[in-house]
Design a protein around this motif. Structure first.
Motif, PDB file in Angstrom:
ATOM      1  N   VAL A 174       0.841  -1.202   0.000  1.00 42.86           N
ATOM      2  CA  VAL A 174       0.000   0.000   0.000  1.00 42.86           C
ATOM      3  C   VAL A 174       0.872   1.247   0.000  1.00 42.86           C
ATOM      4  CG1 VAL A 174      -1.667   1.344   1.332  1.00 42.86           C
ATOM      5  CG2 VAL A 174      -1.953  -1.137   1.127  1.00 42.86           C
ATOM      6  N   ALA A 175       1.904   1.247   0.850  1.00 41.21           N
ATOM      7  CA  ALA A 175       2.778   2.417   0.948  1.00 41.21           C
ATOM      8  C   ALA A 175       3.532   2.671  -0.352  1.00 41.21           C
ATOM      9  CB  ALA A 175       3.763   2.234   2.104  1.00 41.21           C
ATOM     10  N   ARG A 185      -5.501  -2.960  -7.385  1.00 41.12           N
ATOM     11  CA  ARG A 185      -4.987  -4.341  -7.417  1.00 41.12           C
ATOM     12  C   ARG A 185      -4.753  -4.854  -6.003  1.00 41.12           C
ATOM     13  NH1 ARG A 185      -2.480  -2.628 -12.351  1.00 41.12           N
ATOM     14  NH2 ARG A 185      -0.707  -1.705 -11.259  1.00 41.12           N
ATOM     15  N   VAL A 186      -4.201  -4.008  -5.147  1.00 41.52           N
ATOM     16  CA  VAL A 186      -3.950  -4.425  -3.766  1.00 41.52           C
ATOM     17  C   VAL A 186      -5.267  -4.655  -3.029  1.00 41.52           C
ATOM     18  CG1 VAL A 186      -2.895  -3.793  -1.564  1.00 41.52           C
ATOM     19  CG2 VAL A 186      -1.719  -3.251  -3.699  1.00 41.52           C
ATOM     20  N   SER A 187      -6.244  -3.774  -3.246  1.00 41.69           N
ATOM     21  CA  SER A 187      -7.518  -3.935  -2.544  1.00 41.69           C
ATOM     22  C   SER A 187      -8.209  -5.225  -2.967  1.00 41.69           C
ATOM     23  CB  SER A 187      -8.427  -2.724  -2.778  1.00 41.69           C
ATOM     24  OG  SER A 187      -8.973  -2.701  -4.083  1.00 41.69           O
ATOM     25  N   ARG A 188      -8.084  -5.594  -4.225  1.00 35.75           N
ATOM     26  CA  ARG A 188      -8.677  -6.849  -4.695  1.00 35.75           C
ATOM     27  C   ARG A 188      -7.993  -8.040  -4.031  1.00 35.75           C
ATOM     28  NH1 ARG A 188      -7.974 -10.689  -8.854  1.00 35.75           N
ATOM     29  NH2 ARG A 188      -9.938 -11.403  -9.790  1.00 35.75           N
ATOM     30  N   ALA A 243      -9.655   2.275  -4.914  1.00 35.95           N
ATOM     31  CA  ALA A 243      -8.376   2.937  -4.621  1.00 35.95           C
ATOM     32  C   ALA A 243      -8.594   3.848  -3.427  1.00 35.95           C
ATOM     33  CB  ALA A 243      -7.894   3.719  -5.831  1.00 35.95           C
ATOM     34  N   ASP A 244      -8.896   3.242  -2.300  1.00 30.06           N
ATOM     35  CA  ASP A 244      -9.294   3.984  -1.109  1.00 30.06           C
ATOM     36  C   ASP A 244      -8.365   3.602   0.041  1.00 30.06           C
ATOM     37  OD1 ASP A 244     -10.583   4.880   1.255  1.00 30.06           O
ATOM     38  OD2 ASP A 244     -12.524   4.850   0.248  1.00 30.06           O
ATOM     39  N   LEU A 245      -7.528   4.533   0.448  1.00 28.85           N
ATOM     40  CA  LEU A 245      -6.555   4.254   1.504  1.00 28.85           C
ATOM     41  C   LEU A 245      -7.237   3.941   2.835  1.00 28.85           C
ATOM     42  CD1 LEU A 245      -3.814   6.923   0.714  1.00 28.85           C
ATOM     43  CD2 LEU A 245      -3.636   4.440   0.435  1.00 28.85           C
ATOM     44  N   ALA A 246      -8.384   4.568   3.098  1.00 31.08           N
ATOM     45  CA  ALA A 246      -9.088   4.293   4.345  1.00 31.08           C
ATOM     46  C   ALA A 246      -9.579   2.854   4.391  1.00 31.08           C
ATOM     47  CB  ALA A 246     -10.260   5.268   4.512  1.00 31.08           C
ATOM     48  N   VAL A 247     -10.093   2.350   3.266  1.00 33.95           N
ATOM     49  CA  VAL A 247     -10.539   0.959   3.206  1.00 33.95           C
ATOM     50  C   VAL A 247      -9.353   0.022   3.426  1.00 33.95           C
ATOM     51  CG1 VAL A 247     -11.448  -0.831   1.674  1.00 33.95           C
ATOM     52  CG2 VAL A 247     -12.548   1.413   1.775  1.00 33.95           C
ATOM     53  N   LEU A 248      -8.253   0.293   2.747  1.00 35.02           N
ATOM     54  CA  LEU A 248      -7.076  -0.564   2.901  1.00 35.02           C
ATOM     55  C   LEU A 248      -6.538  -0.513   4.328  1.00 35.02           C
ATOM     56  CD1 LEU A 248      -5.470   0.205  -0.536  1.00 35.02           C
ATOM     57  CD2 LEU A 248      -6.077  -2.068   0.289  1.00 35.02           C
ATOM     58  N   THR A 252      -5.698  -3.640   6.944  1.00 38.21           N
ATOM     59  CA  THR A 252      -4.374  -3.947   7.504  1.00 38.21           C
ATOM     60  C   THR A 252      -4.236  -3.581   8.978  1.00 38.21           C
ATOM     61  OG1 THR A 252      -3.483  -1.805   6.772  1.00 38.21           O
ATOM     62  CG2 THR A 252      -3.257  -3.681   5.266  1.00 38.21           C
ATOM     63  N   GLU A 253      -5.096  -2.678   9.482  1.00 38.27           N
ATOM     64  CA  GLU A 253      -4.943  -2.216  10.857  1.00 38.27           C
ATOM     65  C   GLU A 253      -6.085  -2.635  11.775  1.00 38.27           C
ATOM     66  OE1 GLU A 253      -1.999  -1.024  11.279  1.00 38.27           O
ATOM     67  OE2 GLU A 253      -1.722  -1.006   9.095  1.00 38.27           O
TER      68      GLU A 253
END
Length: 276
Positions: A174-175, A185-188, A243-248, A252-253
């Motif tokens: 993600v970073a 792609r990462v979220s999928r 492409a949502d950083l909050a969702v990712l 992960t957190e």
């Protein structure tokens, strides 16, 4: 006879209580048959005598693929350990198929050796994957050398008991993501993995198998209703990546760490792999 014909309704098990092998070449939809035929020809042409066997897995052999939306998933087993050149050849096969056929949105190719797939360490992970989730396409079917599998705690531990190790890698991806396409792609990837891990957490209690992400989420929600909505939301992202950083970050957190801890408490952790 297909796996669906012999399985107990709704459980994915055969009459003896073992996980029934899913998918078959006969279930491939008409739109995807030219893709499968081309994949068979190209894998054989590229790997030739290096090839031990090849398989389809995922939505295409299950007959649930969506034209223009689903990817083609291949497992290629070689007679020797894959080299960098072998991996480059596999990538080239996948890229060529993806470019030629609009019916698919990407090609995933797993490349392994026969030795590893049949190793004791992989019996309840990659071995189970071959025996239960892969459809033979070329060569000898390695399932003939593997046991039958029940949806028990051992299988749960060895398939998805490594989530704690994956979380740092996901954070790094993600970073390092360069743009929205990579974030999608990462979220999928992450959403699908979390849904499957949530399902296998409760799989032994449910005593069945399914590869349908929606059904996986509903089964999980029966046992962990407080997390059910979050896993249902992850199913939506698995099909429509964001492409949502909050969702990712929630994956992960929040969801991921809880799921990793609960999984370890219920089933233990996956046996360590060399170089993991």
């Amino acid at each position: 006879m297909t796996s669906s014909a012999v399985s107990r309704a709704g459980t994915g098990l055969d009459p003896q209580g073992y996980i029934a092998r899913e998918g078959s070449l006969g279930q491939v939809q008409a739109e995807f048959r030219p893709v499968v035929a081309a994949a068979r020809d190209r894998v054989l042409a590229v790997f030739g005598p290096r090839l031990d066997s090849a398989y389809l897995y995922g939505s295409v052999p299950r007959g649930t693929a969506r034209p223009g939306r689903s990817d083609l998933d291949l497992l290629i087993a070689l007679r020797a350990e894959p080299t960098d050149a072998d991996r480059a050849d596999a990538d080239a096969v996948g890229a060529a198929l993806d470019e030629e056929f609009g019916q698919i949105d990407g090609v995933g190719v797993l490349l392994e050796s026969r030795r590893r797939l049949l190793s004791d360490l992989e019996t309840y992970d990659l071995g189970w994957f071959v025996a239960c989730l892969c459809t033979p396409l070329l060569g000898e079917d390695l399932a003939e050398f593997l046991p039958r599998y029940r949806p028990d705690s051992l299988l749960a531990r060895e398939t998805n008991g490594d989530l704690a190790l994956l979380l740092p890698r996901w954070r790094e991806r993600v970073a390092a993501a360069a743009g929205d396409d990579e974030l999608r792609r990462v979220s999928r990837l992450v959403s699908r993995h979390l849904v499957r891990t949530a399902f296998t957490l409760v799989m032994p209690r449910w005593n069945g198998w399914t590869s349908d992400l929606g059904e996986m989420a509903e089964v999980f929600a029966r046992y962990y209703p407080e997390w059910g909505g979050r896993i249902r939301d992850a199913v939506a992202v698995a099909y429509e990546p964001v492409a949502d950083l909050a969702v990712l970050a929630s994956y992960t957190e929040e969801i991921g760490p809880w799921l990793a801890a609960e999984y370890a408490a219920v089933h233990g952790t996956k046996a360590a792999r060399p170089g993991a």
